[in-house]
Design a protein around this motif. Sequence first.
Motif, PDB file in Angstrom:
ATOM      1  N   THR A 158      36.513  44.536  42.517  1.00 39.72           N
ATOM      2  CA  THR A 158      35.473  44.886  41.549  1.00 39.72           C
ATOM      3  C   THR A 158      34.333  43.883  41.595  1.00 39.72           C
ATOM      4  OG1 THR A 158      37.102  45.905  40.077  1.00 39.72           O
ATOM      5  CG2 THR A 158      34.986  45.291  39.107  1.00 39.72           C
ATOM      6  N   MET A 159      34.676  42.607  41.713  1.00 37.02           N
ATOM      7  CA  MET A 159      33.644  41.579  41.754  1.00 37.02           C
ATOM      8  C   MET A 159      32.790  41.698  43.018  1.00 37.02           C
ATOM      9  SD  MET A 159      34.114  37.581  40.691  1.00 37.02           S
ATOM     10  CE  MET A 159      34.602  38.041  39.038  1.00 37.02           C
ATOM     11  N   ARG A 160      33.438  42.042  44.137  1.00 38.24           N
ATOM     12  CA  ARG A 160      32.663  42.240  45.371  1.00 38.24           C
ATOM     13  C   ARG A 160      31.752  43.457  45.254  1.00 38.24           C
ATOM     14  NH1 ARG A 160      37.829  41.278  47.696  1.00 38.24           N
ATOM     15  NH2 ARG A 160      37.982  39.169  48.593  1.00 38.24           N
ATOM     16  N   SER A 161      32.213  44.475  44.537  1.00 35.16           N
ATOM     17  CA  SER A 161      31.472  45.733  44.449  1.00 35.16           C
ATOM     18  C   SER A 161      30.291  45.658  43.486  1.00 35.16           C
ATOM     19  CB  SER A 161      32.423  46.849  44.017  1.00 35.16           C
ATOM     20  OG  SER A 161      31.745  48.058  43.817  1.00 35.16           O
ATOM     21  N   VAL A 162      30.503  45.097  42.310  1.00 32.97           N
ATOM     22  CA  VAL A 162      29.465  45.143  41.278  1.00 32.97           C
ATOM     23  C   VAL A 162      29.086  43.765  40.742  1.00 32.97           C
ATOM     24  CG1 VAL A 162      30.081  47.485  40.585  1.00 32.97           C
ATOM     25  CG2 VAL A 162      31.141  45.544  39.417  1.00 32.97           C
ATOM     26  N   GLY A 163      29.662  42.717  41.300  1.00 33.82           N
ATOM     27  CA  GLY A 163      29.300  41.365  40.875  1.00 33.82           C
ATOM     28  C   GLY A 163      27.938  40.962  41.400  1.00 33.82           C
ATOM     29  N   ALA A 164      27.431  39.875  40.844  1.00 31.45           N
ATOM     30  CA  ALA A 164      26.105  39.386  41.240  1.00 31.45           C
ATOM     31  C   ALA A 164      26.181  38.290  42.294  1.00 31.45           C
ATOM     32  CB  ALA A 164      25.368  38.850  40.012  1.00 31.45           C
ATOM     33  N   GLY A 165      27.385  37.915  42.693  1.00 31.95           N
ATOM     34  CA  GLY A 165      27.550  36.815  43.635  1.00 31.95           C
ATOM     35  C   GLY A 165      27.700  35.475  42.954  1.00 31.95           C
ATOM     36  N   SER A 166      27.304  35.403  41.679  1.00 33.49           N
ATOM     37  CA  SER A 166      27.469  34.185  40.880  1.00 33.49           C
ATOM     38  C   SER A 166      27.343  34.549  39.409  1.00 33.49           C
ATOM     39  CB  SER A 166      26.425  33.130  41.249  1.00 33.49           C
ATOM     40  OG  SER A 166      25.125  33.574  40.895  1.00 33.49           O
ATOM     41  N   PHE A 167      27.854  33.695  38.568  1.00 33.54           N
ATOM     42  CA  PHE A 167      27.694  33.850  37.124  1.00 33.54           C
ATOM     43  C   PHE A 167      26.436  33.116  36.675  1.00 33.54           C
ATOM     44  CE2 PHE A 167      32.328  33.874  37.821  1.00 33.54           C
ATOM     45  CZ  PHE A 167      32.654  35.086  37.241  1.00 33.54           C
ATOM     46  N   GLU A 168      25.734  33.689  35.726  1.00 34.62           N
ATOM     47  CA  GLU A 168      24.673  32.936  35.059  1.00 34.62           C
ATOM     48  C   GLU A 168      25.311  31.769  34.301  1.00 34.62           C
ATOM     49  OE1 GLU A 168      20.966  31.737  34.003  1.00 34.62           O
ATOM     50  OE2 GLU A 168      21.433  33.378  35.381  1.00 34.62           O
ATOM     51  N   VAL A 169      26.365  32.068  33.568  1.00 36.80           N
ATOM     52  CA  VAL A 169      27.146  31.045  32.869  1.00 36.80           C
ATOM     53  C   VAL A 169      28.617  31.405  32.996  1.00 36.80           C
ATOM     54  CG1 VAL A 169      27.701  29.950  30.656  1.00 36.80           C
ATOM     55  CG2 VAL A 169      25.327  30.585  31.172  1.00 36.80           C
ATOM     56  N   LEU A 170      29.430  30.429  33.377  1.00 38.04           N
ATOM     57  CA  LEU A 170      30.882  30.568  33.360  1.00 38.04           C
ATOM     58  C   LEU A 170      31.413  29.522  32.393  1.00 38.04           C
ATOM     59  CD1 LEU A 170      33.604  31.649  34.327  1.00 38.04           C
ATOM     60  CD2 LEU A 170      33.479  30.042  36.242  1.00 38.04           C
ATOM     61  N   MET A 171      32.062  29.992  31.336  1.00 40.35           N
ATOM     62  CA  MET A 171      32.644  29.093  30.354  1.00 40.35           C
ATOM     63  C   MET A 171      34.120  28.888  30.657  1.00 40.35           C
ATOM     64  SD  MET A 171      30.657  30.431  26.922  1.00 40.35           S
ATOM     65  CE  MET A 171      30.703  32.164  27.413  1.00 40.35           C
ATOM     66  N   LEU A 172      34.558  27.646  30.580  1.00 44.00           N
ATOM     67  CA  LEU A 172      35.938  27.292  30.900  1.00 44.00           C
ATOM     68  C   LEU A 172      36.503  26.360  29.837  1.00 44.00           C
ATOM     69  CD1 LEU A 172      35.521  26.446  34.701  1.00 44.00           C
ATOM     70  CD2 LEU A 172      36.591  28.504  33.769  1.00 44.00           C
ATOM     71  N   GLY A 173      37.725  26.643  29.431  1.00 38.94           N
ATOM     72  CA  GLY A 173      38.456  25.688  28.622  1.00 38.94           C
ATOM     73  C   GLY A 173      39.139  24.678  29.536  1.00 38.94           C
ATOM     74  N   VAL A 174      39.658  23.631  28.955  1.00 41.10           N
ATOM     75  CA  VAL A 174      40.413  22.621  29.689  1.00 41.10           C
ATOM     76  C   VAL A 174      41.683  22.324  28.910  1.00 41.10           C
ATOM     77  CG1 VAL A 174      40.434  20.269  30.602  1.00 41.10           C
ATOM     78  CG2 VAL A 174      38.315  21.597  30.638  1.00 41.10           C
ATOM     79  N   GLY A 175      42.829  22.413  29.581  1.00 37.64           N
ATOM     80  CA  GLY A 175      44.091  22.137  28.909  1.00 37.64           C
ATOM     81  C   GLY A 175      44.381  20.655  28.817  1.00 37.64           C
ATOM     82  N   PRO A 176      45.364  20.255  28.011  1.00 34.83           N
ATOM     83  CA  PRO A 176      45.748  18.847  27.919  1.00 34.83           C
ATOM     84  C   PRO A 176      46.194  18.258  29.253  1.00 34.83           C
ATOM     85  CG  PRO A 176      46.677  20.091  26.096  1.00 34.83           C
ATOM     86  CD  PRO A 176      46.099  21.096  27.046  1.00 34.83           C
ATOM     87  N   ASP A 177      46.619  19.123  30.179  1.00 40.47           N
ATOM     88  CA  ASP A 177      47.003  18.665  31.522  1.00 40.47           C
ATOM     89  C   ASP A 177      45.832  18.697  32.502  1.00 40.47           C
ATOM     90  OD1 ASP A 177      46.675  21.381  31.756  1.00 40.47           O
ATOM     91  OD2 ASP A 177      48.622  21.767  32.700  1.00 40.47           O
ATOM     92  N   GLY A 178      44.647  19.061  32.025  1.00 34.40           N
ATOM     93  CA  GLY A 178      43.469  19.114  32.882  1.00 34.40           C
ATOM     94  C   GLY A 178      43.292  20.414  33.630  1.00 34.40           C
ATOM     95  N   HIS A 179      44.088  21.437  33.301  1.00 36.34           N
ATOM     96  CA  HIS A 179      43.918  22.712  34.022  1.00 36.34           C
ATOM     97  C   HIS A 179      42.670  23.448  33.546  1.00 36.34           C
ATOM     98  CE1 HIS A 179      45.876  24.854  30.547  1.00 36.34           C
ATOM     99  NE2 HIS A 179      45.135  25.867  30.989  1.00 36.34           N
ATOM    100  N   VAL A 180      42.093  24.236  34.449  1.00 37.48           N
ATOM    101  CA  VAL A 180      40.968  25.109  34.132  1.00 37.48           C
ATOM    102  C   VAL A 180      41.302  26.509  34.612  1.00 37.48           C
ATOM    103  CG1 VAL A 180      39.148  23.377  34.113  1.00 37.48           C
ATOM    104  CG2 VAL A 180      39.821  24.406  36.272  1.00 37.48           C
TER     105      VAL A 180
END
Length: 243
Positions: free
Chosen positions: A127-149
């Motif tokens: 789906t991302m290859r078909s209708v995505g823009a190739g990049s996000f304008e903004v990608l929001m990410l949380g961070v866990g206590p172990d440093g995972h994203v």
Amino acid sequence: MTAPEMVVHEDASTLAGDVASRLLSRIEEAQGRGEVPHIGLTGGSIADAIHREVARRATDSSVDWSRVVIWWGDERFVPASSPDRNAHQARSALLDQLPLSPDNIHEVPAADEVATAEESASAYSATMRSVGAGSFEVLMLGVGPDGHVASLFPGHVALDVTDQIAVAVHDSPKPPPDRVSLTFEAINRAKAVWFLVSGGDKTDAVAAAIDGGDRHEIPARGVRGTSETVWLIDEAAASRIPR
């Protein structure tokens, strides 16, 4: 990749309000340039607070919501109706409150829609290859206590996956065990990456990520936006950052 910026807020409420304002302004600016912004959402308690603030402020903005495209950085591989789904949380707090086009909301396929997390990752990538823009304008990410994203956990084989947009993740150290996550390669194509971090249980992870080093130990170290990387955190999460 850009050097990260740190913005510290008094508390989680102030953080949520600032991120909501930043997001609305970023979308308005992109649309002002004639673009259709693609936004990557995350889950968790601070994301929920941000979603509610965006919904509250949306009517005062000039955003054309029919020209906003929504994605997720990761998802739990559970049935579509499960409250554990990041999409379920986002729809309740934000998406159902806005006049978005249903065709512009791209959820990761759920466990009652495809048989395996691998199939879900493959379908989401397609789906991302078909209708995505190739990049996000903004990608929001949380961070866990172990440093995972997203669902990229320390020491996990998914950290080294290349030439894929999304990957299945099994044996997650936190439930549910099966997930789908964007890879580092996909994440790092985002124009802007915003880390959203609240709470004292995250302070060690934030400090370790900022110090740099091996992303296999602290996955957040491996993430950078192409135009900006911003840590938007509260005082509790920033307590070990030299200032």
